[in-house]
Design a protein around this motif. Structure first.
Motif, PDB file in Angstrom:
ATOM      1  N   SER A  25      28.550  19.686 -34.256  1.00  0.00           N
ATOM      2  CA  SER A  25      28.657  19.603 -35.711  1.00  0.00           C
ATOM      3  C   SER A  25      27.317  19.861 -36.388  1.00  0.00           C
ATOM      4  CB  SER A  25      29.204  18.234 -36.125  1.00  0.00           C
ATOM      5  OG  SER A  25      30.534  18.054 -35.673  1.00  0.00           O
ATOM      6  N   ASP A  29      26.574  22.665 -39.105  1.00  0.00           N
ATOM      7  CA  ASP A  29      26.000  22.271 -40.388  1.00  0.00           C
ATOM      8  C   ASP A  29      24.875  23.213 -40.795  1.00  0.00           C
ATOM      9  OD1 ASP A  29      25.585  20.262 -42.591  1.00  0.00           O
ATOM     10  OD2 ASP A  29      23.667  20.052 -41.601  1.00  0.00           O
ATOM     11  N   THR A  33      26.723  24.755 -44.104  1.00  0.00           N
ATOM     12  CA  THR A  33      26.426  23.964 -45.304  1.00  0.00           C
ATOM     13  C   THR A  33      25.550  24.699 -46.315  1.00  0.00           C
ATOM     14  OG1 THR A  33      26.694  21.920 -44.040  1.00  0.00           O
ATOM     15  CG2 THR A  33      25.543  21.758 -46.148  1.00  0.00           C
ATOM     16  N   GLU A  38      32.094  23.311 -45.978  1.00  0.00           N
ATOM     17  CA  GLU A  38      32.157  22.091 -45.202  1.00  0.00           C
ATOM     18  C   GLU A  38      33.143  22.315 -44.062  1.00  0.00           C
ATOM     19  OE1 GLU A  38      33.414  19.216 -48.224  1.00  0.00           O
ATOM     20  OE2 GLU A  38      35.437  19.244 -47.374  1.00  0.00           O
ATOM     21  N   HIS A  40      35.502  20.311 -40.649  1.00  0.00           N
ATOM     22  CA  HIS A  40      36.060  19.060 -40.132  1.00  0.00           C
ATOM     23  C   HIS A  40      36.750  19.323 -38.797  1.00  0.00           C
ATOM     24  CE1 HIS A  40      35.551  17.093 -44.125  1.00  0.00           C
ATOM     25  NE2 HIS A  40      35.692  18.342 -44.539  1.00  0.00           N
ATOM     26  N   THR A  71      33.501  25.156 -50.665  1.00  0.00           N
ATOM     27  CA  THR A  71      33.379  24.277 -51.820  1.00  0.00           C
ATOM     28  C   THR A  71      33.074  25.149 -53.044  1.00  0.00           C
ATOM     29  OG1 THR A  71      30.977  23.946 -51.632  1.00  0.00           O
ATOM     30  CG2 THR A  71      32.398  22.547 -50.265  1.00  0.00           C
ATOM     31  N   ALA A 143      40.770  16.466 -43.807  1.00  0.00           N
ATOM     32  CA  ALA A 143      39.856  17.007 -44.816  1.00  0.00           C
ATOM     33  C   ALA A 143      40.490  17.083 -46.191  1.00  0.00           C
ATOM     34  CB  ALA A 143      39.388  18.397 -44.392  1.00  0.00           C
TER      35      ALA A 143
END
Length: 259
Positions: A25, A29, A33, A38, A40, A71, A143
């Motif tokens: 993870s 990231d 990110t 994002e 999950h 996002t 999520a």
């Protein structure tokens, strides 16, 4: 998942702990990110239990998968730099799809010693079906909450009417998109426990309102604000997605001039 092919693959499988999962993870990231995504984790088995056989993923039930979500900031952090710096006006492929392919390519580079399979939300099988049902993937990963007609206690619609389900994010409401999945076909994580998606709506009336807004008035954006949200699409992003795909070239040219 008892077919011979999957059983043979289990000999190559690597079992990881939750500590090792966290290490994966962390690498994701670093790639995702900064670009406004994002991600999950979930297990193949959780997904396969919720979909028709034709949509099942042909891996061991404990196989590690991540769902990737864009996002609201993805447009400014990833898409605009992509179309202005790399350019994509000469290609027949949708610029946003190209951008997603570009972003996902960084995932494989981050795991040079691992087998990594990425499936985008826009990818279709030879039978013209989606290769993965991202709404279900997002739901089983905890999520987003996938709200469907079957969740209604009282259904007012004619049984023959097609009513599409819609996902809500606990922070962004409807201001997000499910972009695909990342599969580690040779990695299993038996210790990974299910994360139940947050039940964002509190009543049957709210659910009915959401489904009506999404199915009958999706173009006015109001279904996205069915709950208070942390962040929305920028006005520039809303302009882009409100424009017909065939007319977006003019906007991209404008972005290139402004950059």
């Amino acid at each position: 998942m008892q077919n011979q092919e999957v059983m043979e693959k289990t000999e190559e499988i690597k079992k990881i702990s939750l500590v090792e999962l966290k290490e994966i993870s962390i690498k994701l990231d670093l790639v995702l990110t900064p670009c406004g995504f994002e991600f999950h984790p979930f297990k193949v088995g959780w997904y396969n239990e919720q979909v028709a056989k034709s949509f099942c993923l042909p891996y061991h039930e404990d196989t590690l998968v991540y769902v990737v979500i864009s996002t609201p900031s993805m447009f400014e952090k990833a898409f605009l730099p992509f179309v202005t710096e790399l350019g994509c006006l000469k290609s027949t492929q949708d610029p946003l799809d190209q951008c997603m392919v570009h972003c996902f390519s960084g995932i494989k580079k981050a795991f040079p010693s691992e087998s990594v399979i990425t499936i985008h939300d826009f990818e279709l099988s030879p039978s013209r079906r989606p290769k993965v049902l991202v709404q279900t993937a997002g739901h089983v990963a905890g999520a987003v909450r996938y709200y469907q007609r079957k969740d209604l206690k009282s259904d007012p619609w004619d049984p023959k009417k097609k009513v599409f389900g819609v996902c809500l994010h606990p922070l962004y409401g409807g201001w997000f998109a499910l972009r695909g999945v990342v599969i580690f076909p040779q990695v299993v994580c038996p210790e990974l426990k299910p994360q139940k998606p947050k039940d964002i709506l509190q009543s049957d009336e709210e659910l009915l309102d959401l489904l009506k807004r999404y199915n009958d008035h999706w173009q006015d954006w109001t279904f996205r604000d069915i709950i208070p949200v942390r962040e929305r699409y920028s006005e520039q992003q809303k302009e882009y997605f409100s424009t017909k795909p065939g007319e977006r070239k003019v906007l991209i040219e404008k972005y290139c001039i402004q950059s």
